[in-house]
Design an enzyme around this catalytic site. Structure first.
Site, PDB file in Angstrom:
ATOM      1  N   GLU A  59     -30.571 -12.156  -5.027  1.00  0.00           N
ATOM      2  CA  GLU A  59     -29.216 -12.623  -4.739  1.00  0.00           C
ATOM      3  C   GLU A  59     -28.519 -11.735  -3.708  1.00  0.00           C
ATOM      4  O   GLU A  59     -27.722 -12.216  -2.894  1.00  0.00           O
ATOM      5  CB  GLU A  59     -28.396 -12.680  -6.035  1.00  0.00           C
ATOM      6  CG  GLU A  59     -28.984 -13.591  -7.117  1.00  0.00           C
ATOM      7  CD  GLU A  59     -29.258 -15.006  -6.636  1.00  0.00           C
ATOM      8  OE1 GLU A  59     -28.610 -15.454  -5.655  1.00  0.00           O
ATOM      9  OE2 GLU A  59     -30.118 -15.673  -7.231  1.00  0.00           O
ATOM     10  N   HIS A  62     -29.470 -12.965  -0.292  1.00  0.00           N
ATOM     11  CA  HIS A  62     -28.651 -14.113   0.110  1.00  0.00           C
ATOM     12  C   HIS A  62     -27.292 -13.649   0.612  1.00  0.00           C
ATOM     13  O   HIS A  62     -26.814 -14.063   1.673  1.00  0.00           O
ATOM     14  CB  HIS A  62     -28.432 -15.048  -1.088  1.00  0.00           C
ATOM     15  CG  HIS A  62     -29.601 -15.898  -1.450  1.00  0.00           C
ATOM     16  ND1 HIS A  62     -30.298 -16.654  -0.531  1.00  0.00           N
ATOM     17  CD2 HIS A  62     -30.190 -16.145  -2.659  1.00  0.00           C
ATOM     18  CE1 HIS A  62     -31.264 -17.320  -1.147  1.00  0.00           C
ATOM     19  NE2 HIS A  62     -31.217 -17.021  -2.436  1.00  0.00           N
TER      20      HIS A  62
END
Length: 268
Positions: A59, A62
Site C-alpha cells: 500500500e 501505491h
C-alpha cells in the site's frame, strides 16, 4: 511531485509498523534458533507478521507513487507512515488478506488506500500507481527466494528454509492474482485508464466484489490445482522446491497437526 509537498511528520514511520517489524524479527529469530516450544507456531507468527509487513509496503508503494504522480493529499491521510491503521478499510487491507492466507495459503492483498485520481494527469501515471503495489510483491518474492536461487542455504535451519519458501509462494500468488484484470484488483487499475468511459461505467458497480470473486473461484478444485501448478513451476525456476512450500504451509498451519513428516525434517 516530490516529498517536499508533505510535512516531515507525514513521512515519519509509524510505531505500529515498527512493532510489526519487531514481531517479524523476533519470531524469525525464534524459527532460526529453534528455541520455540512449537516450531509450527513460530513459523506461523513469523510468516503472518512478514505478510503484514508486505501488505504495508504494497500500500505504501501505491501511495508513494500517487504522491509523485500528483496526488499531494496522500501525506495528510497518513499513508506514508506505513501504519496499517490509517488505511481506508482495515478489514479489506489487513484482516481479509490474513484470513485468506490462513484458510487456503493464498496471498491476496485487499484494497486499502484512497487515491484522489482527479489530481493525477496522464494515463501512464494512473497505470503505474496501480502497478506499484503488486510490483512490490514481486520484489518481496524475489527477496524471499534469493537464498534459493543464489544457492546460499547451506547451514540454514530447515524450519527457516521452509518458512521462506512458503512466504515466497504467498508473495508470488499475491503478485499474480493482483495483476489479474478483474475490477477491484490492481490489474484492472492498470488497464482502466485505457478503457472507454462507457466500459468503465459498466464495470464500476462490480469493483467491490472483485477480490472476493477471485478468492471464491480460486477455491474451485480444478482452478486451484491449475493455479498452484503454475505457481510451483515459477517457484521451481527460482530454486524453491515443492517440499519447501508444502512443508512451510504444513508448519504454518500447525493447528491441523499435519502428517509429522515436515516436523520430523525440522527436528533432524
Amino acid at each position: 511531485m516530490t516529498t517536499a509537498t508533505t510535512r516531515p511528520s507525514e513521512r515519519r514511520i509509524s510505531p505500529v509498523f515498527v512493532g510489526i517489524l519487531a514481531v517479524t524479527a523476533v519470531s524469525g529469530w525464534a524459527v532460526w534458533a529453534d528455541i520455540a516450544a512449537s516450531p509450527g507456531f513460530a513459523v506461523f507468527l513469523f510468516v503472518t507478521a512478514a505478510w503484514i509487513v508486505s501488505l504495508c509496503l504494497h500500500e505504501y508503494a501505491h501511495a508513494r507513487t500517487a504522491l509523485h504522480s500528483g496526488d499531494i493529499s496522500i501525506g495528510a491521510k497518513g499513508y506514508l507512515t506505513l501504519n496499517p491503521l490509517k488505511y481506508t478499510h482495515t478489514l479489506l487491507s489487513i484482516v481479509l488478506p490474513v484470513i485468506f492466507v490462513i484458510m487456503g495459503g493464498i496471498g491476496l492483498p485487499g484494497g486499502a488506500v484512497f487515491i484522489e485520481r482527479n489530481r493525477i494527469r496522464g494515463r501512464w501515471k494512473h497505470s503505474l500507481v496501480s502497478a506499484a503495489g503488486p510490483l512490490t510483491n514481486v520484489a518481496f518474492a524475489l527477496a524471499c527466494s534469493a537464498p534459493f536461487w543464489l544457492g546460499t542455504l547451506d547451514g540454514t535451519p530447515t524450519a527457516f528454509r521452509f518458512a521462506l519458501g512458503f512466504l515466497a509462494m504467498l508473495q508470488l500468488t499475491a503478485a499474480i492474482l493482483n495483476f489479474l484484470p478483474v475490477p477491484g484488483l490492481d490489474g484492472y487499475g492498470v488497464i482502466e485508464p485505457w478503457l472507454s468511459y462507457r466500459i468503465r461505467r459498466q464495470v464500476e458497480p462490480y469493483a467491490p466484489f472483485g477480490m472476493l470473486a477471485v478468492f471464491v473461484v480460486i477455491l474451485i478444485p480444478s482452478v486451484n490445482a491449475g493455479f498452484f501448478d503454475a505457481i510451483d513451476t515459477v517457484l521451481r525456476g527460482l530454486g524453491v522446491s515443492d517440499l519447501d512450500t508444502c512443508c512451510g504451509r504444513e508448519l504454518f498451519s500447525f493447528w491441523n497437526g499435519g502428517n509429522g513428516f515436515c516436523t520430523d525434517l525440522v527436528g533432524r
